[in-house]
Design a protein around this motif. Structure first.
Motif, PDB file in Angstrom:
ATOM      1  N   THR A 116       7.709  44.848-122.401  1.00  0.00           N
ATOM      2  CA  THR A 116       7.693  43.770-121.419  1.00  0.00           C
ATOM      3  C   THR A 116       6.402  43.813-120.620  1.00  0.00           C
ATOM      4  O   THR A 116       5.983  44.871-120.147  1.00  0.00           O
ATOM      5  N   GLY A 117       5.788  42.638-120.474  1.00  0.00           N
ATOM      6  CA  GLY A 117       4.551  42.567-119.709  1.00  0.00           C
ATOM      7  C   GLY A 117       4.520  41.357-118.803  1.00  0.00           C
ATOM      8  O   GLY A 117       5.177  40.350-119.069  1.00  0.00           O
ATOM      9  N   GLN A 118       3.754  41.481-117.725  1.00  0.00           N
ATOM     10  CA  GLN A 118       3.614  40.377-116.776  1.00  0.00           C
ATOM     11  C   GLN A 118       2.169  40.287-116.341  1.00  0.00           C
ATOM     12  O   GLN A 118       1.532  41.299-116.024  1.00  0.00           O
ATOM     13  N   LEU A 119       1.645  39.071-116.321  1.00  0.00           N
ATOM     14  CA  LEU A 119       0.258  38.824-115.924  1.00  0.00           C
ATOM     15  C   LEU A 119       0.247  37.737-114.869  1.00  0.00           C
ATOM     16  O   LEU A 119       0.831  36.662-115.068  1.00  0.00           O
ATOM     17  N   THR A 120      -0.398  38.017-113.736  1.00  0.00           N
ATOM     18  CA  THR A 120      -0.534  37.027-112.668  1.00  0.00           C
ATOM     19  C   THR A 120      -2.006  36.759-112.438  1.00  0.00           C
ATOM     20  O   THR A 120      -2.794  37.691-112.241  1.00  0.00           O
ATOM     21  N   ILE A 121      -2.375  35.471-112.455  1.00  0.00           N
ATOM     22  CA  ILE A 121      -3.772  35.067-112.314  1.00  0.00           C
ATOM     23  C   ILE A 121      -3.887  34.206-111.071  1.00  0.00           C
ATOM     24  O   ILE A 121      -3.274  33.144-110.976  1.00  0.00           O
ATOM     25  N   ASP A 122      -4.665  34.689-110.115  1.00  0.00           N
ATOM     26  CA  ASP A 122      -4.866  33.978-108.849  1.00  0.00           C
ATOM     27  C   ASP A 122      -6.354  34.052-108.533  1.00  0.00           C
ATOM     28  O   ASP A 122      -6.824  34.976-107.871  1.00  0.00           O
ATOM     29  N   ILE A 123      -7.115  33.072-109.012  1.00  0.00           N
ATOM     30  CA  ILE A 123      -8.575  33.112-108.930  1.00  0.00           C
ATOM     31  C   ILE A 123      -9.051  31.957-108.057  1.00  0.00           C
ATOM     32  O   ILE A 123      -8.750  30.797-108.343  1.00  0.00           O
ATOM     33  N   PRO A 124      -9.799  32.213-107.027  1.00  0.00           N
ATOM     34  CA  PRO A 124     -10.272  31.133-106.154  1.00  0.00           C
ATOM     35  C   PRO A 124     -11.191  30.166-106.888  1.00  0.00           C
ATOM     36  O   PRO A 124     -11.742  30.465-107.953  1.00  0.00           O
ATOM     37  N   THR A 125     -11.382  28.997-106.271  1.00  0.00           N
ATOM     38  CA  THR A 125     -12.157  27.930-106.888  1.00  0.00           C
ATOM     39  C   THR A 125     -13.571  28.365-107.222  1.00  0.00           C
ATOM     40  O   THR A 125     -14.115  28.004-108.264  1.00  0.00           O
ATOM     41  N   ASP A 126     -14.224  29.151-106.358  1.00  0.00           N
ATOM     42  CA  ASP A 126     -15.633  29.490-106.564  1.00  0.00           C
ATOM     43  C   ASP A 126     -15.807  30.758-107.380  1.00  0.00           C
ATOM     44  O   ASP A 126     -16.840  31.418-107.315  1.00  0.00           O
ATOM     45  N   THR A 127     -14.794  31.118-108.157  1.00  0.00           N
ATOM     46  CA  THR A 127     -14.873  32.283-109.023  1.00  0.00           C
ATOM     47  C   THR A 127     -14.625  31.832-110.454  1.00  0.00           C
ATOM     48  O   THR A 127     -13.788  30.973-110.707  1.00  0.00           O
ATOM     49  N   ALA A 128     -15.365  32.417-111.393  1.00  0.00           N
ATOM     50  CA  ALA A 128     -15.215  32.038-112.788  1.00  0.00           C
ATOM     51  C   ALA A 128     -13.804  32.332-113.274  1.00  0.00           C
ATOM     52  O   ALA A 128     -13.145  33.253-112.797  1.00  0.00           O
ATOM     53  N   PRO A 129     -13.312  31.546-114.247  1.00  0.00           N
ATOM     54  CA  PRO A 129     -11.937  31.727-114.705  1.00  0.00           C
ATOM     55  C   PRO A 129     -11.775  32.966-115.566  1.00  0.00           C
ATOM     56  O   PRO A 129     -12.740  33.553-116.049  1.00  0.00           O
ATOM     57  N   LEU A 130     -10.510  33.333-115.756  1.00  0.00           N
ATOM     58  CA  LEU A 130     -10.195  34.329-116.762  1.00  0.00           C
ATOM     59  C   LEU A 130     -10.353  33.656-118.119  1.00  0.00           C
ATOM     60  O   LEU A 130      -9.759  32.610-118.373  1.00  0.00           O
ATOM     61  N   GLU A 131     -11.154  34.263-119.001  1.00  0.00           N
ATOM     62  CA  GLU A 131     -11.488  33.607-120.256  1.00  0.00           C
ATOM     63  C   GLU A 131     -11.203  34.533-121.429  1.00  0.00           C
ATOM     64  O   GLU A 131     -11.533  35.720-121.409  1.00  0.00           O
ATOM     65  N   ALA A 132     -10.565  33.953-122.474  1.00  0.00           N
ATOM     66  CA  ALA A 132     -10.263  34.698-123.688  1.00  0.00           C
ATOM     67  C   ALA A 132     -10.414  33.769-124.880  1.00  0.00           C
ATOM     68  O   ALA A 132     -10.324  32.540-124.749  1.00  0.00           O
ATOM     69  N   ILE A 133     -10.636  34.370-126.045  1.00  0.00           N
ATOM     70  CA  ILE A 133     -10.703  33.567-127.262  1.00  0.00           C
ATOM     71  C   ILE A 133      -9.296  33.202-127.714  1.00  0.00           C
ATOM     72  O   ILE A 133      -9.001  32.046-128.003  1.00  0.00           O
ATOM     73  N   ASP A 134      -8.390  34.179-127.776  1.00  0.00           N
ATOM     74  CA  ASP A 134      -6.991  33.948-128.127  1.00  0.00           C
ATOM     75  C   ASP A 134      -6.103  34.646-127.112  1.00  0.00           C
ATOM     76  O   ASP A 134      -6.473  35.690-126.569  1.00  0.00           O
ATOM     77  N   SER A 135      -4.915  34.083-126.888  1.00  0.00           N
ATOM     78  CA  SER A 135      -3.960  34.687-125.959  1.00  0.00           C
ATOM     79  C   SER A 135      -2.553  34.474-126.476  1.00  0.00           C
ATOM     80  O   SER A 135      -2.236  33.408-127.030  1.00  0.00           O
ATOM     81  N   THR A 136      -1.714  35.510-126.275  1.00  0.00           N
ATOM     82  CA  THR A 136      -0.324  35.457-126.724  1.00  0.00           C
ATOM     83  C   THR A 136       0.580  35.978-125.622  1.00  0.00           C
ATOM     84  O   THR A 136       0.313  37.016-125.028  1.00  0.00           O
ATOM     85  N   ILE A 137       1.654  35.248-125.355  1.00  0.00           N
ATOM     86  CA  ILE A 137       2.674  35.673-124.400  1.00  0.00           C
ATOM     87  C   ILE A 137       3.972  35.846-125.188  1.00  0.00           C
ATOM     88  O   ILE A 137       4.502  34.882-125.730  1.00  0.00           O
TER      89      ILE A 137
END
Length: 655
Positions: free
Chosen positions: A93-114
């Motif tokens: 079991t895994g959990q990922l929380t992404i909270d990135i402000p507007t002036d910060t580059a996004p979390l970027e990946a080529i492929d992602s699986t949940i």
């Protein structure tokens, strides 16, 4: 048992927060990506000795987030949330929380699986305005396990944003950059909640071979730049079954398919079509409620199958309910396929709107249910069933069934047609206790049934088809007479207006057919009279079967089905038509030349064989020779008696 220290466990079940300092007068911004449990990228330190319990487990830091103070790191090749196969922290079991402000580059990946492997359970949450998770190739929510994706409070998830991948033109998983429930048994769920929350994809499959669901609420948005499929089952070699559901609920909540800004448009390599499939060889459901909108660049297919082996399994359902809720196809809507091997159902309820700018086609297994909504399109080709109450703003060619009935609380379902309706041979328009209003001309070559109903032909009724009425009201516009062959069941039918009656069938019994016309009636064609089961008329019994304001003409022939054993006659006045029964035919008279009790083809053959006999007497012709009126001659006057009595008892004309 291998001893695991507390510190060791904390590293296995880890929480990571990365900060990116931004120089300038605004101070600093914090980019938070928090991962707990079975999440990659995370791997053990190469120096770790798994056999040494004192050797602490210290994973490399996951490469989440970018640092504006330094050159951006390249996209992460693969992110897996739950079901990595490594069981980081001793769990899948895994959990990922992404909270990135507007002036910060996004979390970027080529492929992602949940929700990766079959034991995987993953939850990924993207929160806060403009916080973004960017996947440049493919995102899968529920690959073999269970995956949950939440996009809230103005956050974004984008897939195939730079349109850099080469799409596989075949109908398989590689065609889609956003997959939900990829394999059989997998489950994928997505929640888009809140103003400006956005899921941006190129080709999306919701419920690919497993169960997938998306809920869009509270002014959230989903943009699919090319095609979307809800309920996809395209594996010809096994029994994989896709089941997908999408809810678009609330004012301002919106899904667009193929309609995007130019900066977001896909390249030709992305197989751009702008098509929405609901039930693409699987089962798909789309529900639009409470002012939600779905807009499609080209076509919508409810029940679609490219693979003949899967056609019978394809089923698509779309429900549009609530004022200002809408599905809008800029080209066509197909409800079930034309071959009649895929099922489609479109329900338009509570002032909802289904709109197609080029037309709507209802297949043989297609079903359109009106529950107070409107279908707006230039034309409808119906080979299936359309029923209920609402409004059809379209020219309709009916090759199937159109129906409605009495509603609850003794109210009538009212179905209104704003443009011309063509009812083709073999097709049916039927109202049992309901109400239908036709604002333009109806061309009837099929059958129209009205029982305990109200039919309004504002533009007139023409054609050679049948109109059956019983205890009903038929209205026509002033100055536009109905033209129809009418079957009147037992009870009273009222025609409000004028009628050109090209034939009439009536039933006589203890309860008999009565046609009341408020305007003028012009008669032609055949009058057919049937005696109801168990009814035998008596001498002197008379039935007024038609009454009008002004009666013009007579029926060209009159036939009685049944054998009352009595003389019967049709009588015409200036306003009414009566059928009256009297004594048996006098001896030597009547059209029953062979004495078998009925006037039929055998009696006609006798008349034909002896035509002209008795014109130069002696001897005079007899009834057995074909003389029906007793004047000693077999001639045309006898034929008129045969024609009027055909199918009935031996009789002579009334004096």
């Amino acid at each position: 048992m291998t001893h695991v220290s507390l510190e060791h466990f904390r590293w296995r079940v880890f929480t990571l927060a990365l900060a990116a300092a931004v120089a300038g007068p605004l101070g600093s911004a914090r980019a938070d990506v928090v991962a707990i449990g079975d999440v990659t990228p995370a791997k053990a330190n190469p120096d770790e000795d798994p056999l040494d319990p004192d050797d602490d487990f210290i994973p490399d830091l996951p490469q989440f987030g970018n640092d504006f103070a330094n050159p951006p790191v390249p996209p992460i090749p693969l992110i897996i949330v739950g079901g990595t196969g490594q069981n980081i922290g001793g769990t899948a079991t895994g959990q990922l929380t992404i909270d990135i402000p507007t002036d910060t580059a996004p979390l970027e990946a080529i492929d992602s699986t949940i929700g990766g492997n079959i034991f995987g359970l993953g939850l990924a949450r993207v929160v806060s305005l403009n916080s973004e998770w960017r996947v440049t190739n493919q995102m899968t929510v529920g690959e073999e396990g269970q995956g949950f994706l939440e996009i809230q409070a103005g956050a974004r998830v984008t897939t195939d944003l730079d349109v850099s991948n080469t799409q596989n033109p075949g109908d398989d998983a590689e065609r889609y950059d956003f997959l939900m429930a990829e394999f059989e048994g997998a489950q994928g769920f997505a929640l888009l909640d809140g103003f400006a929350s956005l899921l941006l994809t190129t080709n999306a499959s919701i419920g690919h071979w497993g169960q997938g669901r998306i809920d869009m609420l509270n002014r959230a948005r989903m943009v699919t730049r090319s095609d979307a499929s809800i309920g996809t089952d395209i594996r010809p070699t096994d029994n994989a079954f896709g089941n997908g559901y999408v809810l678009v609920d609330g004012q301002g909540t919106r899904w667009t398919v193929g309609i995007v800004a130019s900066s977001q448009s896909p390249t030709p390599a992305d197989n751009f079509n702008g098509v929405l499939y609901v039930g693409r060889e699987g089962h798909g459901t789309l529900e639009i409620a409470n002012q939600g909108w779905v807009t499609i660049e080209t076509d919508v297919h409810l029940g679609f199958a490219a693979n003949p082996a899967n056609q019978s399994r394809a089923r698509g359902e779309v429900t549009v309910t609530g004022q200002d809720s809408q599905i809008w196809a800029l080209e066509e809507i197909f409800v079930g396929n034309a071959a009649g091997t895929s099922e489609g159902e479109l329900t338009i309820a509570d002032r909802g709107l289904a709109r197609a700018d080029d037309g709507v086609s209802v297949g043989q297994l297609g079903y359109v249910e009106f529950q107070g909504g409107t279908l707006l399109t230039p034309n409808v080709l119906n080979n299936g069933v359309m029923r209920g109450y609402g409004r059809i703003d379209a020219a309709v060619q009916n090759n199937g069934d159109i129906r409605n009935a009495a509603a609850l609380a003794d109210e009538r379902e009212l179905l209104t047609f704003s443009r011309a309706v063509e009812n083709t041979p073999g097709s049916i328009i039927e109202s049992i206790g309901g109400e239908m209003e036709f604002e333009a001309v109806v061309s009837n070559s099929g059958q129209i049934f009205a029982k305990d109903a109200i039919l309004r032909f504002r533009g007139g009724l023409v054609g050679s088809g049948d109109l059956y009425t019983q205890n009903s009201v038929i209205e026509t516009q002033l100055g536009i007479p109905l033209t129809a062959a009418l079957t009147v069941g037992a009870g009273v039918t009222n025609i409000i207006g004028d009628i050109n009656l090209t034939g009439m069938e009536a039933e006589l019994g203890h309860d008999f057919s009565q046609l009341f016309v408020t305007g003028d009636a012009t008669l032609s064609g055949q009058l057919s009279i049937t005696l109801s089961d168990g009814f035998t008329p008596v001498t002197g019994q008379s039935f007024e079967i038609l009454r009008s304001g002004d009666l013009n003409g007579v029926f060209s022939s009159e036939v009685l089905f049944g054998n009352p054993g009595l003389l019967w006659d049709v009588q015409y006045t200036s306003t009414s038509v009566f059928v009256t029964f009297g004594a048996a035919a006098p001896p030597g008279m009547g059209a029953d030349f062979n004495g078998d009790g009925i006037v039929d083809i055998q009696d006609l053959a006798i008349w034909q064989a002896n035509f002209g006999l008795g014109t130069n007497p002696p001897p005079a012709a007899t009834q057995a020779d074909g003389d029906a009126n007793g004047d000693g001659v077999v001639d045309g006057a006898d034929f008129m008696i045969i024609q009027r009595r055909f199918g009935g008892p031996p009789a002579v004309p009334a004096a």
